[in-house]
Design a protein around this motif. Sequence first.
Motif, PDB file in Angstrom:
ATOM      1  N   UNK A  48      23.989  34.425  41.551  1.00 42.93           N
ATOM      2  CA  UNK A  48      24.156  35.858  41.327  1.00 42.93           C
ATOM      3  C   UNK A  48      24.816  36.478  42.551  1.00 42.93           C
ATOM      4  N   UNK A  49      25.822  37.318  42.297  1.00 41.26           N
ATOM      5  CA  UNK A  49      26.550  37.984  43.371  1.00 41.26           C
ATOM      6  C   UNK A  49      26.015  39.405  43.549  1.00 41.26           C
ATOM      7  N   UNK A  50      25.930  39.838  44.781  1.00 48.33           N
ATOM      8  CA  UNK A  50      25.411  41.163  45.120  1.00 48.33           C
ATOM      9  C   UNK A  50      26.432  42.234  44.722  1.00 48.33           C
ATOM     10  N   UNK A  51      26.056  43.154  43.831  1.00 46.65           N
ATOM     11  CA  UNK A  51      26.986  44.206  43.404  1.00 46.65           C
ATOM     12  C   UNK A  51      27.509  45.061  44.564  1.00 46.65           C
ATOM     13  N   UNK A  52      26.720  45.226  45.619  1.00 43.38           N
ATOM     14  CA  UNK A  52      27.189  46.005  46.787  1.00 43.38           C
ATOM     15  C   UNK A  52      28.354  45.300  47.471  1.00 43.38           C
ATOM     16  N   UNK A  53      28.281  43.967  47.567  1.00 44.16           N
ATOM     17  CA  UNK A  53      29.388  43.210  48.147  1.00 44.16           C
ATOM     18  C   UNK A  53      30.622  43.324  47.267  1.00 44.16           C
ATOM     19  N   UNK A  54      30.419  43.256  45.964  1.00 35.32           N
ATOM     20  CA  UNK A  54      31.541  43.369  45.026  1.00 35.32           C
ATOM     21  C   UNK A  54      32.228  44.724  45.161  1.00 35.32           C
ATOM     22  N   UNK A  55      31.450  45.784  45.230  1.00 30.19           N
ATOM     23  CA  UNK A  55      32.033  47.127  45.371  1.00 30.19           C
ATOM     24  C   UNK A  55      32.764  47.272  46.710  1.00 30.19           C
ATOM     25  N   UNK A  56      32.179  46.708  47.736  1.00 30.45           N
ATOM     26  CA  UNK A  56      32.830  46.772  49.056  1.00 30.45           C
ATOM     27  C   UNK A  56      34.188  46.078  49.022  1.00 30.45           C
ATOM     28  N   UNK A  57      34.225  44.894  48.437  1.00 25.08           N
ATOM     29  CA  UNK A  57      35.485  44.162  48.331  1.00 25.08           C
ATOM     30  C   UNK A  57      36.490  44.929  47.481  1.00 25.08           C
ATOM     31  N   UNK A  58      36.030  45.523  46.397  1.00 27.10           N
ATOM     32  CA  UNK A  58      36.912  46.305  45.528  1.00 27.10           C
ATOM     33  C   UNK A  58      37.515  47.477  46.302  1.00 27.10           C
ATOM     34  N   UNK A  59      36.686  48.153  47.076  1.00 19.21           N
ATOM     35  CA  UNK A  59      37.152  49.314  47.844  1.00 19.21           C
ATOM     36  C   UNK A  59      38.179  48.929  48.900  1.00 19.21           C
ATOM     37  N   UNK A  60      37.955  47.831  49.615  1.00 22.08           N
ATOM     38  CA  UNK A  60      38.880  47.488  50.703  1.00 22.08           C
ATOM     39  C   UNK A  60      40.172  46.860  50.202  1.00 22.08           C
ATOM     40  N   UNK A  61      40.128  46.211  49.031  1.00 20.91           N
ATOM     41  CA  UNK A  61      41.333  45.540  48.532  1.00 20.91           C
ATOM     42  C   UNK A  61      42.218  46.433  47.670  1.00 20.91           C
ATOM     43  N   UNK A  62      41.679  47.524  47.194  1.00 24.81           N
ATOM     44  CA  UNK A  62      42.433  48.486  46.371  1.00 24.81           C
ATOM     45  C   UNK A  62      43.208  47.768  45.262  1.00 24.81           C
ATOM     46  N   UNK A  63      44.538  47.836  45.277  1.00 22.82           N
ATOM     47  CA  UNK A  63      45.373  47.283  44.218  1.00 22.82           C
ATOM     48  C   UNK A  63      45.299  45.774  44.062  1.00 22.82           C
ATOM     49  N   UNK A  64      44.843  45.069  45.076  1.00 23.41           N
ATOM     50  CA  UNK A  64      44.717  43.608  44.988  1.00 23.41           C
ATOM     51  C   UNK A  64      43.344  43.159  44.495  1.00 23.41           C
ATOM     52  N   UNK A  65      42.435  44.107  44.252  1.00 24.08           N
ATOM     53  CA  UNK A  65      41.048  43.770  43.935  1.00 24.08           C
ATOM     54  C   UNK A  65      40.912  42.820  42.750  1.00 24.08           C
ATOM     55  N   UNK A  66      41.634  43.069  41.691  1.00 25.19           N
ATOM     56  CA  UNK A  66      41.489  42.236  40.483  1.00 25.19           C
ATOM     57  C   UNK A  66      42.100  40.852  40.650  1.00 25.19           C
ATOM     58  N   UNK A  67      42.857  40.642  41.693  1.00 24.90           N
ATOM     59  CA  UNK A  67      43.449  39.318  41.966  1.00 24.90           C
ATOM     60  C   UNK A  67      42.505  38.418  42.774  1.00 24.90           C
ATOM     61  N   UNK A  68      41.433  39.008  43.323  1.00 26.50           N
ATOM     62  CA  UNK A  68      40.507  38.232  44.145  1.00 26.50           C
ATOM     63  C   UNK A  68      39.600  37.375  43.267  1.00 26.50           C
ATOM     64  N   UNK A  69      39.619  36.078  43.511  1.00 28.21           N
ATOM     65  CA  UNK A  69      38.744  35.140  42.814  1.00 28.21           C
ATOM     66  C   UNK A  69      37.509  34.905  43.676  1.00 28.21           C
ATOM     67  N   UNK A  70      36.340  35.003  43.041  1.00 26.79           N
ATOM     68  CA  UNK A  70      35.088  34.839  43.773  1.00 26.79           C
ATOM     69  C   UNK A  70      34.306  33.643  43.239  1.00 26.79           C
ATOM     70  N   UNK A  71      33.556  33.009  44.121  1.00 25.72           N
ATOM     71  CA  UNK A  71      33.397  33.346  45.523  1.00 25.72           C
ATOM     72  C   UNK A  71      34.628  32.945  46.331  1.00 25.72           C
ATOM     73  N   UNK A  72      34.783  33.575  47.475  1.00 25.38           N
ATOM     74  CA  UNK A  72      35.851  33.205  48.404  1.00 25.38           C
ATOM     75  C   UNK A  72      35.456  31.855  49.008  1.00 25.38           C
ATOM     76  N   UNK A  73      36.333  30.876  48.877  1.00 24.55           N
ATOM     77  CA  UNK A  73      36.038  29.532  49.372  1.00 24.55           C
ATOM     78  C   UNK A  73      36.515  29.405  50.812  1.00 24.55           C
ATOM     79  N   UNK A  74      35.570  29.025  51.656  1.00 26.40           N
ATOM     80  CA  UNK A  74      35.848  28.777  53.072  1.00 26.40           C
ATOM     81  C   UNK A  74      35.629  27.283  53.296  1.00 26.40           C
ATOM     82  N   UNK A  75      36.671  26.599  53.729  1.00 24.37           N
ATOM     83  CA  UNK A  75      36.560  25.157  53.973  1.00 24.37           C
ATOM     84  C   UNK A  75      36.113  24.924  55.407  1.00 24.37           C
ATOM     85  N   UNK A  76      35.151  24.032  55.559  1.00 26.02           N
ATOM     86  CA  UNK A  76      34.720  23.619  56.889  1.00 26.02           C
ATOM     87  C   UNK A  76      35.403  22.307  57.220  1.00 26.02           C
ATOM     88  N   UNK A  77      36.073  22.273  58.361  1.00 25.57           N
ATOM     89  CA  UNK A  77      36.753  21.073  58.827  1.00 25.57           C
ATOM     90  C   UNK A  77      36.054  20.640  60.114  1.00 25.57           C
TER      91      UNK A  77
END
Length: 137
Positions: A48-77
């Motif tokens: 389950x994803x936190x709706x507050x995090x989702x809204x924050x991401x939506x607000x900061x990304x503006x027009x790119x918001x719907x292009x963001x695929x979640x979760x954001x994958x961070x690779x550890x090397x």
Amino acid sequence: MSDNYIERFLNEELRLVNKHAPYERRNLCELLEMEIPYIVLRDGSQHILDPRELRRLHDILAGDACRLQLPIVIEYIPGEREGTYVVRDEIGAKAIALVMNMENPTIPLFLSRTHILVLRRILRTTTTILLNPGSVN
């Protein structure tokens, strides 16, 4: 032991380490429309994803918001010291750079362990860290 056996063993271990990887990712706008936003993980469980995090991401990304695929994958090397973390996805990297107030981010976005500690406090449910399969030899 043969190299083939070792390779199969390492691949199985990697699969277990990354069992929290998403089975499928969803775009931010789709998740915001859900009553309880979630994704399915490879082990079959729901995350389950936190709706507050989702809204924050939506607000900061503006027009790119719907292009963001979640979760954001961070690779550890893994490395000799702390290792390196990398975000290869352009919109995911942009989102992290904006959240972290990073100037002039590059794609891919490279992060230190210190960055990750801060980031995971801010975007705990909308990011995931996976071991880079190409890094295990």
